[in-house]
Design an enzyme around this catalytic site. Structure first.
Site, PDB file in Angstrom:
ATOM      1  N   GLU A  92       0.810  -1.211   0.000  1.00 42.69           N
ATOM      2  CA  GLU A  92       0.000   0.000   0.000  1.00 42.69           C
ATOM      3  C   GLU A  92       0.844   1.262   0.000  1.00 42.69           C
ATOM      4  O   GLU A  92       1.961   1.278   0.512  1.00 42.69           O
ATOM      5  CB  GLU A  92      -0.902   0.014   1.243  1.00 42.69           C
ATOM      6  N   CYS A 105       3.633   8.258   0.945  1.00 42.86           N
ATOM      7  CA  CYS A 105       4.104   7.332   1.966  1.00 42.86           C
ATOM      8  C   CYS A 105       4.198   5.959   1.299  1.00 42.86           C
ATOM      9  O   CYS A 105       3.185   5.423   0.847  1.00 42.86           O
ATOM     10  CB  CYS A 105       3.124   7.296   3.142  1.00 42.86           C
ATOM     11  N   CYS A 112       4.980  -6.886   7.695  1.00 44.25           N
ATOM     12  CA  CYS A 112       6.032  -6.467   8.621  1.00 44.25           C
ATOM     13  C   CYS A 112       6.222  -7.545   9.679  1.00 44.25           C
ATOM     14  O   CYS A 112       5.262  -8.160  10.126  1.00 44.25           O
ATOM     15  CB  CYS A 112       5.652  -5.145   9.278  1.00 44.25           C
ATOM     16  N   CYS A 116       4.490  -4.770  16.077  1.00 44.18           N
ATOM     17  CA  CYS A 116       3.897  -3.703  16.891  1.00 44.18           C
ATOM     18  C   CYS A 116       2.394  -3.962  17.063  1.00 44.18           C
ATOM     19  O   CYS A 116       1.683  -4.191  16.084  1.00 44.18           O
ATOM     20  CB  CYS A 116       4.141  -2.344  16.242  1.00 44.18           C
ATOM     21  N   CYS A 119      -0.425  -2.003  14.952  1.00 42.87           N
ATOM     22  CA  CYS A 119      -0.179  -1.771  13.529  1.00 42.87           C
ATOM     23  C   CYS A 119      -0.894  -2.775  12.637  1.00 42.87           C
ATOM     24  O   CYS A 119      -0.768  -3.992  12.824  1.00 42.87           O
ATOM     25  CB  CYS A 119       1.325  -1.816  13.272  1.00 42.87           C
ATOM     26  N   GLU A 160       9.381  -2.411   7.835  1.00 40.72           N
ATOM     27  CA  GLU A 160      10.422  -1.680   8.565  1.00 40.72           C
ATOM     28  C   GLU A 160      11.574  -1.400   7.598  1.00 40.72           C
ATOM     29  O   GLU A 160      12.287  -2.319   7.193  1.00 40.72           O
ATOM     30  CB  GLU A 160      10.898  -2.515   9.759  1.00 40.72           C
ATOM     31  N   CYS A 333      -1.639   2.113   7.175  1.00 43.25           N
ATOM     32  CA  CYS A 333      -0.939   1.137   6.351  1.00 43.25           C
ATOM     33  C   CYS A 333      -1.254  -0.285   6.781  1.00 43.25           C
ATOM     34  O   CYS A 333      -1.189  -0.619   7.953  1.00 43.25           O
ATOM     35  CB  CYS A 333       0.571   1.381   6.418  1.00 43.25           C
TER      36      CYS A 333
END
Length: 349
Positions: A92, A105, A112, A116, A119, A160, A333
């Site tokens: 995205e 962005c 990922c 987290c 997220c 990341e 995201c």
């Protein structure tokens, strides 16, 4: 031979063409078509002979992003893209309009692995890191689709960036190349959850980009609960690295702080954060998070955010609240990829 030509420097492309017996000036033509004119296929390169275009298409397939879905906010015209990659994976990107122009962005990985808790990228699972050309292609496709020049880049999408270090460094070299779009390094921001050794490596390269740190909590106990990376590189170690980075580059560090109701938005959190950042060349960017249905976290109230800013300011810490964009188009995201994966699973049932 089967290499990603969009990830090559002009020098690498010239060498590869020479090995195939192709004249060197053709490499410059192809490079400009890809990185300045944003060509999506060799068929667009009309100053190349058709036989050469066919040969390049076979030897160097273009791994472009395809627009799988596009959502435009009715509130602020923020544009969210779900891009389909050549292998069927999805990433995205979000394009936002500001007074100074357009910012994109971009994602650096498919999903990922940092884990987290708040997220959406983590919820979708990690698949792989993106090639430099796949990161570039997000910007190229968006700019071509919108018909507007994108002048600023934020590496804050899915993934990341410092976990995909070499590919991201190559992306930065290509996007700032004067023979391509020539976007200034000062207009680029890289966001990391805090992989300290890679921050040190980034410092050695002395790039003039803006380093953004996804901090989100001021204490080890709290940060470790919501960000597993803190168990490896704790708050004090991370902030020591940031202080060194700011001092040696004279570039202000931006600390990203997602305001999570009842989690990290207390007066005590603000006071501890202020004490730990005091004396550093930095700025705190408070983020009113977009709600994600699958997440248990909720955004802090406007009153609580205002109180948090007030405490930081009284303690000498520069802090602002990020303008909330794209709340009606799943702008966080990972949300569109998560929905796409869920739809695919339903289709397979």
């Amino acid at each position: 031979m089967n290499r990603d030509i969009l990830s090559m420097t002009l020098e690498e492309m010239t060498d590869a063409f020479s090995e195939m017996g192709i004249q060197k000036f053709r490499a410059k033509q192809v490079y400009e078509w890809l990185h300045r004119h944003l060509a999506c296929s060799y068929d667009e390169m009309l100053n190349l002979p058709k036989l050469l275009r066919d040969e390049l298409s076979e030897k160097f397939p273009l791994y472009n992003c395809e627009i799988a879905r596009k959502q435009v906010s009715k509130i602020d015209n923020t544009v969210k893209y779900l891009f389909k990659l050549h292998d069927g994976d999805f990433v995205e990107s979000v394009v936002m309009k500001y007074k100074y122009g357009y910012t994109i962005c971009v994602s650096s990985q498919v999903g990922c692995k940092m884990g987290c808790a708040f997220c959406a990228s983590t919820l979708g699972g990690f698949k792989r890191s993106l090639l430099p050309g796949e990161i570039l292609s997000q910007l190229y496709r968006a700019q071509k689709d919108l018909g507007e020049r994108i002048s600023h880049i934020v590496l804050m999408g899915m993934g990341e960036p410092l976990d995909n270090f070499e590919n991201v460094m190559r992306f930065l070299a290509l996007i700032t190349d004067e023979k391509g779009l020539n976007i200034s390094m000062r207009n680029i921001s890289l966001s990391t959850c805090g992989i300290v050794p890679k921050i040190e490596e980034l410092l050695k390269r002395k790039m003039q980009l803006t380093l953004s740190i996804s901090l989100h909590a001021p204490t080890d106990e709290l940060r470790s609960r919501i960000m597993p990376i803190n168990k490896k590189y704790d708050v004090d170690e991370l902030l020591a690295s940031c202080k060194k980075y700011a001092a040696e580059t004279s570039r202000r560090i931006s600390f990203e702080y997602a305001m999570l109701a009842g989690v990290n938005d207390s007066d005590d959190c603000a006071k501890i954060l202020a004490s730990k950042l005091r004396g550093m060349l930095c700025h705190v960017n408070l983020i009113p998070v977009n709600e994600v249905a699958e997440s248990p976290f909720k955004p802090s109230s406007a009153e609580r955010v205002e109180r948090f800013v007030s405490i930081l300011s009284k303690n000498g810490i520069n802090a602002t609240v990020r303008r909330k964009l794209g709340s009606d188009i799943d702008a966080s995201c990972g949300q569109l990829r998560l929905k796409e994966n869920q739809n695919c699973k339903k289709g397979d049932e």
